[in-house]
Structures are given as structure tokens and as C-alpha cells.
Write a protein that holds these residues in place. Structure first.
Motif, PDB file in Angstrom:
ATOM      1  N   ALA A 132       0.833  -1.203   0.000  1.00 58.56           N
ATOM      2  CA  ALA A 132       0.000   0.000   0.000  1.00 58.56           C
ATOM      3  C   ALA A 132       0.869   1.256   0.000  1.00 58.56           C
ATOM      4  O   ALA A 132       0.605   2.218  -0.726  1.00 58.56           O
ATOM      5  CB  ALA A 132      -0.933  -0.003   1.217  1.00 58.56           C
ATOM      6  N   ALA A 133       1.907   1.230   0.818  1.00 59.47           N
ATOM      7  CA  ALA A 133       2.784   2.405   0.893  1.00 59.47           C
ATOM      8  C   ALA A 133       3.503   2.630  -0.429  1.00 59.47           C
ATOM      9  O   ALA A 133       3.587   3.760  -0.926  1.00 59.47           O
ATOM     10  CB  ALA A 133       3.797   2.218   2.025  1.00 59.47           C
ATOM     11  N   ALA A 134       4.015   1.565  -1.002  1.00 58.35           N
ATOM     12  CA  ALA A 134       4.736   1.701  -2.268  1.00 58.35           C
ATOM     13  C   ALA A 134       3.798   2.187  -3.368  1.00 58.35           C
ATOM     14  O   ALA A 134       4.157   3.056  -4.173  1.00 58.35           O
ATOM     15  CB  ALA A 134       5.381   0.369  -2.660  1.00 58.35           C
ATOM     16  N   CYS A 135       2.609   1.632  -3.413  1.00 56.16           N
ATOM     17  CA  CYS A 135       1.643   2.055  -4.437  1.00 56.16           C
ATOM     18  C   CYS A 135       1.311   3.530  -4.285  1.00 56.16           C
ATOM     19  O   CYS A 135       1.265   4.277  -5.269  1.00 56.16           O
ATOM     20  CB  CYS A 135       0.380   1.194  -4.333  1.00 56.16           C
ATOM     21  N   PHE A 136       1.104   3.951  -3.047  1.00 57.07           N
ATOM     22  CA  PHE A 136       0.754   5.357  -2.795  1.00 57.07           C
ATOM     23  C   PHE A 136       1.886   6.282  -3.227  1.00 57.07           C
ATOM     24  O   PHE A 136       1.674   7.263  -3.958  1.00 57.07           O
ATOM     25  CB  PHE A 136       0.449   5.513  -1.308  1.00 57.07           C
ATOM     26  N   LEU A 137       3.086   5.978  -2.790  1.00 58.60           N
ATOM     27  CA  LEU A 137       4.214   6.874  -3.098  1.00 58.60           C
ATOM     28  C   LEU A 137       4.536   6.883  -4.583  1.00 58.60           C
ATOM     29  O   LEU A 137       4.751   7.951  -5.184  1.00 58.60           O
ATOM     30  CB  LEU A 137       5.440   6.443  -2.287  1.00 58.60           C
ATOM     31  N   HIS A 138       4.573   5.730  -5.174  1.00 59.05           N
ATOM     32  CA  HIS A 138       4.914   5.682  -6.602  1.00 59.05           C
ATOM     33  C   HIS A 138       3.834   6.322  -7.467  1.00 59.05           C
ATOM     34  O   HIS A 138       4.135   6.929  -8.502  1.00 59.05           O
ATOM     35  CB  HIS A 138       5.144   4.230  -7.035  1.00 59.05           C
ATOM     36  N   LEU A 144       4.509  10.039  -7.233  1.00 57.75           N
ATOM     37  CA  LEU A 144       5.725  10.439  -7.941  1.00 57.75           C
ATOM     38  C   LEU A 144       5.590  10.245  -9.441  1.00 57.75           C
ATOM     39  O   LEU A 144       6.275  10.905 -10.224  1.00 57.75           O
ATOM     40  CB  LEU A 144       6.925   9.651  -7.409  1.00 57.75           C
ATOM     41  N   LEU A 145       4.720   9.351  -9.857  1.00 51.51           N
ATOM     42  CA  LEU A 145       4.476   9.199 -11.292  1.00 51.51           C
ATOM     43  C   LEU A 145       3.997  10.505 -11.897  1.00 51.51           C
ATOM     44  O   LEU A 145       4.353  10.864 -13.024  1.00 51.51           O
ATOM     45  CB  LEU A 145       3.431   8.102 -11.508  1.00 51.51           C
ATOM     46  N   HIS A 146       3.196  11.238 -11.122  1.00 54.00           N
ATOM     47  CA  HIS A 146       2.659  12.499 -11.624  1.00 54.00           C
ATOM     48  C   HIS A 146       3.592  13.669 -11.380  1.00 54.00           C
ATOM     49  O   HIS A 146       3.542  14.662 -12.096  1.00 54.00           O
ATOM     50  CB  HIS A 146       1.315  12.798 -10.937  1.00 54.00           C
ATOM     51  N   ARG A 147       4.409  13.562 -10.355  1.00 55.67           N
ATOM     52  CA  ARG A 147       5.246  14.689  -9.960  1.00 55.67           C
ATOM     53  C   ARG A 147       6.696  14.440 -10.335  1.00 55.67           C
ATOM     54  O   ARG A 147       7.612  14.676  -9.555  1.00 55.67           O
ATOM     55  CB  ARG A 147       5.117  14.918  -8.431  1.00 55.67           C
ATOM     56  N   CYS A 148       6.868  13.970 -11.541  1.00 60.06           N
ATOM     57  CA  CYS A 148       8.217  13.695 -12.031  1.00 60.06           C
ATOM     58  C   CYS A 148       8.266  14.103 -13.495  1.00 60.06           C
ATOM     59  O   CYS A 148       7.276  13.953 -14.224  1.00 60.06           O
ATOM     60  CB  CYS A 148       8.516  12.205 -11.874  1.00 60.06           C
ATOM     61  N   VAL A 149       9.407  14.639 -13.905  1.00 59.06           N
ATOM     62  CA  VAL A 149       9.580  14.999 -15.310  1.00 59.06           C
ATOM     63  C   VAL A 149      10.855  14.333 -15.801  1.00 59.06           C
ATOM     64  O   VAL A 149      11.647  13.798 -15.014  1.00 59.06           O
ATOM     65  CB  VAL A 149       9.659  16.528 -15.502  1.00 59.06           C
ATOM     66  N   GLY A 150      11.057  14.394 -17.101  1.00 62.13           N
ATOM     67  CA  GLY A 150      12.277  13.853 -17.656  1.00 62.13           C
ATOM     68  C   GLY A 150      13.483  14.699 -17.258  1.00 62.13           C
ATOM     69  O   GLY A 150      13.347  15.820 -16.774  1.00 62.13           O
ATOM     70  N   LYS A 151      14.646  14.162 -17.482  1.00 61.37           N
ATOM     71  CA  LYS A 151      15.875  14.848 -17.091  1.00 61.37           C
ATOM     72  C   LYS A 151      16.040  16.126 -17.902  1.00 61.37           C
ATOM     73  O   LYS A 151      15.913  16.128 -19.124  1.00 61.37           O
ATOM     74  CB  LYS A 151      17.058  13.902 -17.320  1.00 61.37           C
ATOM     75  N   VAL A 175       1.427   1.328 -11.664  1.00 61.73           N
ATOM     76  CA  VAL A 175       2.459   1.768 -12.600  1.00 61.73           C
ATOM     77  C   VAL A 175       3.367   2.749 -11.868  1.00 61.73           C
ATOM     78  O   VAL A 175       2.888   3.600 -11.106  1.00 61.73           O
ATOM     79  CB  VAL A 175       1.813   2.450 -13.831  1.00 61.73           C
ATOM     80  N   ARG A 176       4.620   2.647 -12.089  1.00 58.12           N
ATOM     81  CA  ARG A 176       5.566   3.579 -11.470  1.00 58.12           C
ATOM     82  C   ARG A 176       6.578   4.026 -12.508  1.00 58.12           C
ATOM     83  O   ARG A 176       6.730   3.413 -13.577  1.00 58.12           O
ATOM     84  CB  ARG A 176       6.282   2.902 -10.299  1.00 58.12           C
ATOM     85  N   ILE A 177       7.292   5.092 -12.142  1.00 60.11           N
ATOM     86  CA  ILE A 177       8.391   5.577 -12.994  1.00 60.11           C
ATOM     87  C   ILE A 177       9.488   4.517 -12.976  1.00 60.11           C
ATOM     88  O   ILE A 177       9.932   4.076 -11.909  1.00 60.11           O
ATOM     89  CB  ILE A 177       8.935   6.912 -12.454  1.00 60.11           C
ATOM     90  N   ASN A 178       9.909   4.131 -14.140  1.00 65.32           N
ATOM     91  CA  ASN A 178      10.882   3.044 -14.240  1.00 65.32           C
ATOM     92  C   ASN A 178      12.303   3.592 -14.169  1.00 65.32           C
ATOM     93  O   ASN A 178      13.043   3.602 -15.142  1.00 65.32           O
ATOM     94  CB  ASN A 178      10.669   2.276 -15.549  1.00 65.32           C
ATOM     95  N   SER A 179      12.643   4.052 -12.979  1.00 64.62           N
ATOM     96  CA  SER A 179      13.999   4.530 -12.729  1.00 64.62           C
ATOM     97  C   SER A 179      14.523   3.742 -11.544  1.00 64.62           C
ATOM     98  O   SER A 179      13.933   3.781 -10.452  1.00 64.62           O
ATOM     99  CB  SER A 179      13.977   6.029 -12.407  1.00 64.62           C
ATOM    100  N   ASP A 180      15.602   3.040 -11.743  1.00 63.02           N
ATOM    101  CA  ASP A 180      16.137   2.203 -10.669  1.00 63.02           C
ATOM    102  C   ASP A 180      16.512   3.038  -9.449  1.00 63.02           C
ATOM    103  O   ASP A 180      16.279   2.635  -8.301  1.00 63.02           O
ATOM    104  CB  ASP A 180      17.362   1.434 -11.173  1.00 63.02           C
TER     105      ASP A 180
END
Lengths: 246, 521
Positions: free
Chosen positions: A20-26, A29-36, A65-70
Motif C-alpha cells: 500500500a505504501a509503495a503504491c501510494f508513493l509511486h 511520484l508518477l505524476h510529480r516527475c519529469v524527464g531529465k 504503474v511507477r516511474i521506471n527509474s532504478d
């Protein structure tokens, strides 16, 4: 600046806390992330591309679904693991009082002080650095705060199998509510110039750039620790004020 | 005055320039809006449809790739892109809205509307000032759609459990708002809104929460479009057809290579593994009646395109009569992907399902048990009689009898245009009458008007059908066991080779002489 506050609540079993925590955070961050960012001039930039990855929850019948950044995933996983260990330790030292049925996890806002079950809170704040006059350092001001209150119980394996579905449905509704809240006309920090980049975005990751964020947790364990450290913190603030009067 | 006039002229000129600039900027922003709307729609469809496949989505971030729309990497499925081009000519904001619908398609050729995504443009809700983060907001909205598509019951319950023996998920893309009936407890979400000075883009999601299959039972109405009628007291909800049947179905791309036709043609299985919910029977299928394979196949081919049956409601009678009206016109759109794999006549019209009673179903159950024994023996003999609308994979005895009855339908409807072998036609009709009198009545009422390719055309029944004769002649041609006189042909070839070698010198001399004469010339 007044930050936007969004609060959610979810009933989970202890073994579902990580998912639940991982789903919530990811999801946030999926929405609050941009490309480099790649700056060609002070105010001209190009953005890299973001990739997604599906993640299956272990103890919840849900895929998100999450941002696929290791690097980003490692950072979040670290917070999730620390949160889970705090929660587990809290429950070990103070077993929760069963207050709600495992089969009907509600999703609603905070505001139920009468509940006696173990409640923990996981929050994600998005921040912006603001410069202040010398000798004060930059100030971190949050412009958006998301809180997830978890009501944790312990159940048998049979009940867990029932909760897999019910929590999945509740978590799915929660994520849909998050999507609706995020995609509204509201304040967002402006795209910064090259010199102001670190004031808005977290640049530690090599393939993506989330907005500056901070994971905040509140568990019975760290609440006790904070309470024990309160006198020390008070003395420190007094000395600081004496040394640097305003 | 001149100065004044010149100054006024200058001010007029500057105001005109400002106006042109603003008009130009407005045109640019409108053009940008159209561009963004189009690409957003295509990306939205790709992402959501791909979330319905049973394939893991995994693309890494890249700091160097900067030319992706909305800065999001994704894999474009050609099938989906082609379907988009076929389905849509215009995109928002040129049109008001576009809808992406998803359906559950069972192996018994029944559909259940699951959810509906609508991308719309509202020109009444405008922002007061230009949205500088318009592109970024669209990117955020697209990510929300990718995430939200995995939060619905469709994704949780059905996506990973698709299979040729159970069900597949279909989608359709149509212009206009959603018209799906998603049950009483449907949920609606506004996934997001992005506002500009010209209007706002909205993405709305509606999905079904109650996966019970409803049906409307109506015996009396001759125009009834219901598929099935069941005993109301049996408390077995029956799958009913939706009024919102798509004009073109597209099977979601997945590892499954089977089309709905082959799904329906597969051996009949009761759906023992419907979406396994822990104690919650979300989806209930018809288990009261076993169907014949032919019936299943016909229904499997019957993707209703033009005359959608109405949605099922409460049952009214207890008599378990299954009836499908011929006027319920089942067609498959020609622009549907894999349309050629689906077995249908050239016009896309399929034979209607036949009325079945309880007795008929019991007979068919017994016939199904016997069909396995007679499969190989009957397949070749009756293949010619099989209508194209029936799946080619059917080799059962039951199917062949049905096919012969179908052939009799064809022959009976084209009497005016062809001369038939009356004896054979009569025999077929008698056979069909003996087997199932009620079916014959329905056959007389069939609306098939075009003779499918090569069907029902045997040399004896249709002497004027030259093409049918050729086909049958080819099929009945004796197998070539060995080449006759092959020894003689080999010897002849050897002789010819020797002659060639002898004549080669003469030929070379001729060629060289011709060359010399050419050079001299």
C-alpha cells in the motif's frame, strides 16, 4: 505559502503495508516527475523521456504503474522498508486493538479520533526551496502535501485472502481519487531556469527528475522517540536563539 | 496635419500589426491545440489498450531521448494505430468527444460492456490566461490515464485471466460521448481536466462495478433482440446482449492468437474458471444450457454490428426458450482487424442462431458425445456443403448436419437464380426437417440472400455453377501417385542436351559473325 493538503485513509493488514505504501508513493511520484533536464541556455531546456513499469503487489490483488527509474525506485523502497519496520516494531511492542472489520476497509478522510486501533501515517510532501536573506539558509516550503492514514490490523491467512481483494478495490479507488485531485487547474511551481533548477527539482537521479519531495511518516514508535527527544530539541532551539538573535 | 495624419496612420498601422500578430498567435495556438489533442488521443488509446493486454509494460526512463510526445516513452502497437486511423477522422478539439469502450467477449460469443473512456473538449470552460504548463499538464494527464486504467475492475479481474477458453477483452473507438449501459452501480470518474484559453480537455472514465449479466426476456415481441431466455427461478443470470454493441470490435492485442471465431469454435467448455474472486461471484455465466458446437460457432461469429439487441432486464417467463431473431442482423464490419479470419459471408451477414428448446439441447448434448467418433469421417464429405459463415475448424458431425441444413437454406433462397438438384435439395430438406422441425421454420425465415463462395455448389445440384464444378472436380481429383513416362522424358531431355552441345559451336560462330558485322557497320 499555503500548501494543498490531501488526506486519505485505508485499512490494511500488516503484510499489506509495504504494497500500500509503495503504491501510494509511486503513484504520486508518477505524476510529480519529469524527464531529465538538459539546458542549452539559461532558460532553454529539453526534457528527457519517462518510462513506466508495471508492478504487481504481493499481498494485494492490484497492479500499479511507477516511474521506471532504478535510482528513484531504490530511494522510495528505502523509505517504504523503513516505514514498514517502524510499523512492525510498533505493533510488536503495542499490539493493535481491532476496531474495524478486515473485510470492509473504508477510504475516507482523517478525522476519527475516537478510533482506538493502531494508526500510522505516511505522507509525501512536495517542496520548493526559497532563498532568505543572509545569514539564514534556504527555506524549504511545501506546496503540496499528501497523507495516507493506515489503520493496521493483524489477521489470519484466510482473512488476508479476503482482504487482498477488498484492499485492492479500496486502494484502486484511492488512486483514482489521487488522479482526479492532481489533474485540476492548480498552482504548480514554474519551470525553473538553470540556476534555479535545484530549488524545484531533485537532481540526484540520472534519468528522471521528480519535484523536491520528502517522505514523512508517523508511527507509534517514532512518535515515542520524538516525545523523548523533545526536551533536548527545546534546549537546542533556545541556545540557537541566544547565539543568533533575530 | 500631415504629422497628425502620419502619426494617426502610424498608430493605425501599429494597431493593425498588433491585430495581425494576435490573430497569428491565436491561429498558432489553435493549431497547437489541435496537434496536442490529436497526439494526446492517439497516445491515450495506445496506453489504455495496452493496459488491457496480458503483456507486462516495461520501458525505462531515458535522459537522451527527447523527441517523445509528452516526454513519455511508449510502444506503439500497429494494430491499434491502424484501428485509430480507420475509426477516427477528426480528433478533439475539432470534434466534441471520442470514446474508447471495452467489452468482455466470452467464448459463447456474448458481450458485456465493461468501461468507457471519453476524451472530450469543452469550449465553454476557458482559462482566463494562457496556460504555460499546457503541454506538461497533458503529460501528467496521460500518466494518470496509464495509472487509472489499471485501477478499474476490468484490469483487476479480467486482464490477466483472458484466455481462449474463457473470454477476451474487446475495444472499440467511436466519435461522440459514451453510450454504454454499464449497469446500475456504475462509477464515474473525471480523471483530469486541462484548461486553456480556448477551452478545456477532459478525460472521463465510467466503469461497471457489478459484473452480473443481465437479460431481458421477451417472448411475445417479434422484434425481440434478446439472445436468451431462461428460467427466472433458476437464479442463474443469463448473459444478455448489450444495446451498445460496437460498430467495429477490435480484439485487444495479446499473446492469444485466436480470434473470437476460433474461440467460439474451440471445444465447448463450461466456464469453470470465471474471474476467481475470493468468495465474490462477480461474473456469472450461463451454465444451464449446453450448446451445440455449431450453435457456439455461429454465435461466436456473430459480433453484432448493426442491430444491437437491447440490454437484458428482468425475466418474465419461466419457459427456457432460446431464440434469436433473424432481424437481429449480425454483421461484422469489414474494417475490423482480423476480419478475414472471422468466418463470414462476403456481405458480412451471418446466419441467425437457431431456436433451441430444452429437448433440442438434450439432443445436441447427445450428438456432441457422438460427434467425436464421426469427426474425421464426416469432415471431407460435407465440407462442400458447409457455408462460409461457419467456422472452418468445425469438423463435428453435429456441425455437418447443421451445415447441410444451412446449405438447404441457401438453396431454398436462391431458387430463382439457379437450377438445383431437386432430389438432393429435397433430401437435405427432409433430413433437416427430420432432425429439427423447428429449425426449418427458422430457416424459411432466414434473410440470407447471397450465395457464399463455393458453398452448396456440387456438380449434381448446380450444373450451371461452373466454378463450383471446378472446385469439386479439383477436390475429387485422384491423387498423383507417380509421374508417367518419366523415363521417356528423361531420355528425351538427354537427347536434347546432346543436340545442344553439338550445335553450340555453330551458334557461337553465328554470334561472333554478327558481332563483327555490327562493328563494321
Amino acid at each position: 505559502m499555503n500548501a494543498r493538503h490531501q488526506k486519505f485513509r485505508l485499512n490494511v493488514e500488516l503484510r499489506q503495508v509495504k504494497d500500500a505504501a509503495a503504491c501510494f508513493l509511486h503513484s504520486l511520484l508518477l505524476h510529480r516527475c519529469v524527464g531529465k533536464f538538459e539546458y542549452s541556455a539559461e532558460k532553454h531546456f529539453t526534457l528527457g523521456s519517462l518510462g513506466f513499469a508495471e508492478v504487481d503487489c504481493e499481498n494485494i490483488d492490484l497492479t500499479y504503474v511507477r516511474i521506471n527509474s532504478d535510482e528513484l525506485c531504490a530511494n522510495i523502497d528505502e523509505h517504504v522498508c523503513a516505514f514498514y519496520s517502524d510499523v512492525a516494531e510498533s505493533l510488536t511492542s503495542h499490539p493493535p486493538t481491532p476496531a474495524s472489520s478486515p473485510s470492509s476497509p473504508p477510504i475516507n478522510r482523517f478525522g476519527d479520533p475516537s478510533s482506538s486501533s493502531t494508526q500510522v501515517m505516511l505522507g509525501l510532501e512536495f517542496l520548493q526551496k526559497k532563498k532568505r536573506q543572509w545569514p539564514f539558509s534556504e527555506e524549504l516550503a511545501s506546496w503540496e502535501v499528501w497523507n495516507l492514514g493506515l489503520e493496521i490490523c493483524r489477521t489470519s491467512n484466510d482473512e488476508l485472502s479476503v482482504m487482498r481483494e477488498s484492499v485492492a478495490e479500496a486502494l484502486g479507488d484511492l488512486v483514482l481519487a489521487v488522479c482526479s485531485q492532481i489533474n485540476r487547474p492548480q498552482y504548480m511551481p514554474k519551470m525553473p531556469s538553470k540556476t534555479e533548477l535545484t530549488s524545484v527539482f531533485d537532481v540526484q537521479f540520472s534519468d528522471c527528475q521528480p519535484y523536491l519531495y520528502k517522505v514523512v511518516t508517523s508511527t507509534p514508535l517514532n512518535r515515542r522517540l520524538q516525545a523523548s527527544q523533545r526536551p533536548l530539541a527545546t534546549i537546542q532551539s533556545v541556545i540557537k536563539n541566544l547565539a543568533y538573535p533575530t | 496635419m500631415r504629422v497628425g495624419s502620419s502619426s494617426s496612420l502610424c498608430s493605425t498601422t501599429s494597431s493593425e500589426n498588433d491585430l495581425r500578430t494576435s490573430i497569428g498567435q491565436n491561429e498558432d495556438s489553435v493549431k497547437k491545440l489541435r496537434n496536442y489533442g490529436k497526439f494526446f488521443m492517439t497516445r491515450l488509446v495506445q496506453l489504455v489498450v495496452q493496459s488491457r493486454t496480458n503483456e507486462r509494460y516495461d520501458l525505462t526512463c531515458s535522459a537522451t531521448i527527447t523527441d517523445n510526445w509528452f516526454n513519455i516513452r511508449f510502444q506503439e502497437l500497429g494494430e491499434v494505430a491502424a484501428q485509430l486511423k480507420r475509426s477516427l477522422v477528426n480528433y478533439p478539439p475539432d470534434i466534441t468527444s471520442v470514446t474508447l469502450d471495452f467489452f468482455l467477449f466470452t467464448k459463447e460469443a456474448e458481450t458485456l460492456p465493461l468501461e468507457s473512456w471519453t476524451f472530450s473538449f469543452d469550449d465553454e470552460k476557458k482559462a482566463f490566461e494562457e496556460n504555460l504548463l499546457f503541454y506538461h499538464d497533458l503529460s501528467t494527464l496521460l500518466r494518470s490515464c496509464a495509472l487509472a486504467s489499471r485501477m478499474t475492475p476490468t484490469s483487476r479481474y479480467y486482464v490477466k485471466k483472458q484466455g481462449p477458453d474463457t473470454f477476451v477483452i474487446l475495444y472499440r473507438i467511436v466519435e461522440g460521448p459514451s453510450t454504454l449501459e454499464l449497469g446500475k452501480e456504475l462509477k464515474c470518474h473525471r480523471v483530469g481536466t486541462v484548461t486553456t484559453v480556448h477551452g478545456s480537455f477532459n478525460v472521463d472514465l465510467k466503469y461497471r462495478t457489478r459484473m452480473e449479466l443481465e437479460q431481458r426476456i421477451s417472448h411475445d415481441s417479434p422484434d425481440s433482440e434478446s439472445y436468451h431466455q431462461v428460467n427466472a427461478s433458476s437464479s442463474r443470470p443469463v448473459f444478455g446482449s448489450s444495446p451498445d454493441t460496437p460498430s467495429s470490435f477490435c480484439e485487444v492485442i495479446s499473446h492469444l492468437s485466436s480470434s473470437p471465431a476460433s474461440v467460439a469454435a474451440s471445444p465447448h467448455h463450461l466456464l469453470a474458471t470465471s474471474p476467481p474472486m475470493h468468495g465474490t461471484p462477480l461474473l456469472q455465466f450461463v451454465t444451464a444450457r449446453a450448446r451445440s458446437r455449431t450453435q457456439s460457432t455461429q454465435s461466436g461469429n456473430s459480433i453484432n454490428a448493426e442491430s444491437p439487441p437491447s440490454e437484458a432486464g428482468s425475466s418474465e417467463k419461466e419457459a427456457p426458450v432460446r431464440k434469436r431473431e433473424p432481424s437481429g442482423g449480425m454483421t461484422i464490419a469489414k474494417d475490423m482487424p482480423f476480419a478475414g479470419l472471422l468466418n463470414m459471408s462476403f456481405t458480412g451477414a451471418l446466419f441467425p442462431l437457431k431456436t433451441l428448446t430444452e429437448e433440442g439441447t438434450k439432443e445436441k448434448e447427445a450428438e456432441e458425445a457422438a460427434e467425436k467418433e464421426a469427426q474425421n469421417a464426416q469432415a471431407d464429405a460435407t465440407e462442400e456443403a458447409l457455408n462460409v459463415s461457419l467456422a472452418n475448424t468445425i469438423v463435428s458431425d453435429q456441425a455437418n448436419r447443421q451445415a447441410s441444413a444451412a446449405a438447404s437454406i441457401v438453396t431454398s433462397t436462391i431458387k430463382d437464380s439457379q437450377v438445383f438438384d431437386e432430389e438432393k435439395a429435397d433430401d437435405d430438406l427432409e433430413t433437416s426437417k427430420d432432425d429439427d422441425p423447428e429449425d426449418n421454420k427458422d430457416d424459411d425465415d432466414s434473410f440470407v440472400k447471397i450465395l457464399p463462395f463455393g458453398a452448396g455448389a456440387s456438380p449434381s445440384s448446380c450444373p450451371n455453377a461452373e466454378l463450383g464444378e471446378l472446385i469439386s472436380a479439383c477436390r475429387t481429383a485422384p491423387p498423383i501417385e507417380e509421374f508417367e513416362h518419366y523415363k521417356e522424358s528423361i531420355e528425351r531431355i538427354k537427347l536434347e542436351l546432346e543436340e545442344f552441345e553439338q550445335s553450340q559451336g555453330v551458334f557461337d560462330e553465328f554470334v561472333s559473325r554478327m558481332k563483327e558485322e555490327t562493328f563494321d557497320f
